[in-house]
Design a protein around this motif. Structure first.
Motif, mmCIF file in Angstrom:
data_model
loop_
_atom_site.group_PDB
_atom_site.id
_atom_site.type_symbol
_atom_site.label_atom_id
_atom_site.label_comp_id
_atom_site.label_asym_id
_atom_site.label_seq_id
_atom_site.Cartn_x
_atom_site.Cartn_y
_atom_site.Cartn_z
ATOM 1 N N LYS A 146 7.020 -18.062 -38.840
ATOM 2 C CA LYS A 146 6.042 -18.746 -38.001
ATOM 3 C C LYS A 146 6.661 -19.138 -36.672
ATOM 4 C CE LYS A 146 2.822 -22.636 -37.963
ATOM 5 N NZ LYS A 146 2.332 -23.828 -38.692
ATOM 6 N N LEU A 147 7.941 -19.597 -36.717
ATOM 7 C CA LEU A 147 8.638 -19.984 -35.490
ATOM 8 C C LEU A 147 8.811 -18.778 -34.576
ATOM 9 C CD1 LEU A 147 10.111 -22.297 -34.014
ATOM 10 C CD2 LEU A 147 12.211 -21.601 -35.172
ATOM 11 N N LYS A 156 6.940 -16.106 -34.534
ATOM 12 C CA LYS A 156 5.619 -15.736 -34.039
ATOM 13 C C LYS A 156 5.212 -16.611 -32.860
ATOM 14 C CE LYS A 156 0.858 -15.042 -35.592
ATOM 15 N NZ LYS A 156 -0.085 -15.149 -36.748
ATOM 16 N N ASN A 157 5.533 -17.899 -32.934
ATOM 17 C CA ASN A 157 5.199 -18.813 -31.841
ATOM 18 C C ASN A 157 5.989 -18.500 -30.580
ATOM 19 O OD1 ASN A 157 3.408 -20.204 -33.478
ATOM 20 N ND2 ASN A 157 4.931 -21.707 -34.150
ATOM 21 N N TRP A 158 7.204 -18.009 -30.772
ATOM 22 C CA TRP A 158 8.076 -17.723 -29.622
ATOM 23 C C TRP A 158 7.926 -16.290 -29.110
ATOM 24 C CZ3 TRP A 158 12.782 -20.622 -27.933
ATOM 25 C CH2 TRP A 158 12.714 -21.967 -28.315
ATOM 26 N N LYS A 183 11.717 -30.661 -39.095
ATOM 27 C CA LYS A 183 10.853 -30.157 -40.158
ATOM 28 C C LYS A 183 11.344 -30.609 -41.528
ATOM 29 C CE LYS A 183 9.180 -26.032 -37.737
ATOM 30 N NZ LYS A 183 7.761 -26.436 -37.772
#
Length: 245
Positions: A2-3, A5-7, A241
């Motif tokens: 997810k990280l 994908k965000n970047w 997190k």
């Protein structure tokens, strides 16, 4: 995942920027001493990897040492001034006014007083990173819902229990916001400390390479510093997190 994908948009934009930079330097025949192409910077990094790593180790040691000391001092002071209204009135104004003097102007004095060793670099880093952590932690400790505070008191909780069970857990998001800012500022503090007076480190390497027109070496050091700052930021996100589960 997810990280990543965000970047992904930022990563794609970065590589597009590198391509534009590479071809612009070739098309306009820009000399390396003025603006080296990314490939030239990468080639210099490959040829002088041991040199970059040697100076990176010193800078990383300064950053980690200064950051840990700064976080410990900032967190302790934040708890103290939020715990006692007397300490708040006595100390907090000095914390605010300490930012009036530009820290960069104090660096030469720190070098004179503490020498060119690691101690002076740690002090500069602490000065750069201390304030944002104090402010965010203090605000976080004071942001707890008064209804919850009253409920804790009604249930017979003492002040220490309220802090450990309510105030500090509730303040964690703001505390980590301050740490994120501090992690990036610590790299700037280390470079400034090395720039003013040092015999090693990436800041010293940049300072030494400038008069020699080794522009590709300067960019290689800057890229390394950026990677260090980015890694510190990512580690802070992972810790956030973990603790905020």
């Amino acid at each position: 995942m997810k990280l990543l994908k965000n970047w992904l948009p930022a990563i794609l934009l970065f590589f597009f920027f590198l391509l534009v930079w590479e071809f612009s330097v070739i098309i306009f025949d820009v000399p390396n001493w003025l603006l080296p192409a990314p490939s030239v910077i990468l080639f210099d990094f490959h040829n002088h990897t041991s040199l970059i790593i040697e100076h990176s180790q010193k800078t990383i040691l300064e950053i980690i040492s200064g950051l840990f000391i700064s976080l410990f001092l900032a967190f302790s002071l934040s708890v103290a001034i939020s715990w006692s209204s007397i300490l708040n009135k006595a100390i907090f104004p000095f914390v605010i006014t300490s930012q009036i003097i530009p820290i960069f102007t104090l660096a030469p004095l720190i070098i004179v007083w503490f020498g060119t060793g690691i101690a002076s670099k740690i002090i500069v880093i602490v000065l750069f990173t201390f304030f944002p952590v104090v402010i965010t932690t203090f605000n976080g400790l004071k942001s707890s819902d008064k209804v919850l505070v009253d409920m804790f008191k009604t249930l017979g909780a003492n002040k220490l229990q309220i802090y450990t069970k309510l105030y500090i857990p509730n303040a964690l998001p703001q505390i980590f916001s301050g740490i994120k800012v501090a992690s990036v500022l610590s790299v700037i503090g280390a470079v400034i400390g090395e720039w003013i007076g040092s015999s090693g480190g990436l800041g010293w390497l940049i300072k030494l390479s400038g008069p020699q027109f080794k522009t590709e070496r300067i960019f290689a050091a800057i890229v390394t510093l950026s990677v260090i700052a980015l890694l510190l930021y990512l580690v802070t996100i992972l810790l956030e997190k973990f603790f905020l589960k």
